[in-house]
Design a protein around this motif. Sequence first.
Motif, PDB file in Angstrom:
ATOM      1  N   VAL A 163      -5.413   1.302  -4.909  1.00 42.70           N
ATOM      2  CA  VAL A 163      -4.750   1.929  -5.894  1.00 42.70           C
ATOM      3  C   VAL A 163      -5.238   3.333  -6.368  1.00 42.70           C
ATOM      4  O   VAL A 163      -6.614   3.408  -5.895  1.00 42.70           O
ATOM      5  CB  VAL A 163      -4.830   0.948  -7.401  1.00 42.70           C
ATOM      6  CG1 VAL A 163      -3.951  -0.240  -7.203  1.00 42.70           C
ATOM      7  CG2 VAL A 163      -6.377   0.765  -7.661  1.00 42.70           C
ATOM      8  N   VAL A 170      -0.369   5.087  -9.443  1.00 43.52           N
ATOM      9  CA  VAL A 170       0.280   3.951  -9.693  1.00 43.52           C
ATOM     10  C   VAL A 170      -0.637   3.153 -10.761  1.00 43.52           C
ATOM     11  O   VAL A 170      -1.800   3.025 -11.120  1.00 43.52           O
ATOM     12  CB  VAL A 170       0.163   2.868  -8.518  1.00 43.52           C
ATOM     13  CG1 VAL A 170       0.954   3.710  -7.379  1.00 43.52           C
ATOM     14  CG2 VAL A 170      -1.177   2.785  -7.948  1.00 43.52           C
ATOM     15  N   GLY A 218       5.627   0.524  -7.820  1.00 45.41           N
ATOM     16  CA  GLY A 218       4.254   1.115  -8.176  1.00 45.41           C
ATOM     17  C   GLY A 218       3.476   0.974  -6.779  1.00 45.41           C
ATOM     18  O   GLY A 218       3.835   1.580  -5.788  1.00 45.41           O
ATOM     19  N   SER A 219       2.279   0.219  -6.909  1.00 44.92           N
ATOM     20  CA  SER A 219       1.375   0.050  -5.874  1.00 44.92           C
ATOM     21  C   SER A 219       2.142  -0.904  -4.834  1.00 44.92           C
ATOM     22  O   SER A 219       1.491  -0.938  -3.553  1.00 44.92           O
ATOM     23  CB  SER A 219       0.105  -0.845  -6.304  1.00 44.92           C
ATOM     24  OG  SER A 219       0.502  -1.883  -6.889  1.00 44.92           O
ATOM     25  N   ASP A 247      11.138   3.159  -6.162  1.00 46.11           N
ATOM     26  CA  ASP A 247      10.470   3.752  -7.302  1.00 46.11           C
ATOM     27  C   ASP A 247      10.816   5.237  -7.325  1.00 46.11           C
ATOM     28  O   ASP A 247      11.300   5.877  -6.394  1.00 46.11           O
ATOM     29  CB  ASP A 247       8.864   3.697  -7.058  1.00 46.11           C
ATOM     30  CG  ASP A 247       7.920   3.791  -8.064  1.00 46.11           C
ATOM     31  OD1 ASP A 247       7.507   2.883  -8.610  1.00 46.11           O
ATOM     32  OD2 ASP A 247       7.993   5.020  -8.725  1.00 46.11           O
ATOM     33  N   ALA A 269       3.625   7.375  -5.682  1.00 50.81           N
ATOM     34  CA  ALA A 269       3.485   5.961  -5.960  1.00 50.81           C
ATOM     35  C   ALA A 269       4.005   5.267  -4.734  1.00 50.81           C
ATOM     36  O   ALA A 269       3.374   4.289  -4.183  1.00 50.81           O
ATOM     37  CB  ALA A 269       4.177   5.485  -7.069  1.00 50.81           C
TER      38      ALA A 269
END
Length: 284
Positions: A87, A91, A125-126, A146, A151
């Motif tokens: 991360v 994100v 996101g992640s 996304d 991200a």
Amino acid sequence: MLLAEIKRIFHQELDALYPDTEVDAFFYRMLEHYTGFERFVLVVQPEVTLSKEEEQPFFEGLSRLKKEEPLQYILGQVLFKDINLQVNKHVLIPRPETEELVDWVLEEWDATSLVSPVVLDIGTGSGCIAIALSKALPKAKVFASDISKKALDVAEKNARLNAVDITFVRSDILKPQAILMRELDIIVSNPPYVRESEKREIWNNVKKYEPELALFVPDKDPLLYYKAIAAFAHNYLKTGGSLFLEINQYLGKETVAMLEILNFGGVELKKDIFGKNRMIKVSK
């Protein structure tokens, strides 16, 4: 320097900002990450010392913690459903509530006994949701979208690190692209849902460091993304398919009402482990 002395300095510098137990957690998580030592090392080896080179990341991390940066960003990784994910500031940091959302999706999978479902994670996101589902459902065809290129770069790297095959697509759910237009068995999403007026309730380490694009929605239209996701699901979710959503705990009734107006069947509102209205499942 003695390891015990480094721990003392952590408390000296951080106790005014964080609870004592949280400072301990920061120190021991760094200890494990940077040295491989388990937390009991100070009990069995109280005189253990670190070289200048070994202690450097501790003090670099301490400096960032003093600025209220999340530990997960400092270490560059987080554990989600027993999966290691990288991360960074592009994100959101995956939360335990989102693990519960994944668990709920997997319960649905067991109930329907689909052979190879087609799954879409909106606002990945992640990649935490998509990767967890792909690992748990190896026969599934998983897509993840996304709006953020940065991200998606993180999510794609996490997919490679965890050896899962996911199709990632850059797309704005408010303007969904044709590449996502296919019949889906499961749609799951943890979209932005924190109202601007709720910022005062948010911890500084979230407000200052996590991406606003993935967090906040305007007060005048707090269900903006849910409306768009619901409209998309109406068009591309198979009959008998399911939509799973993580939601704003304060807007459970409003979100349910919006979905019922759109004629989704079997709208179910579920609380998280903290007793907050946090998840919704609907069927088509």
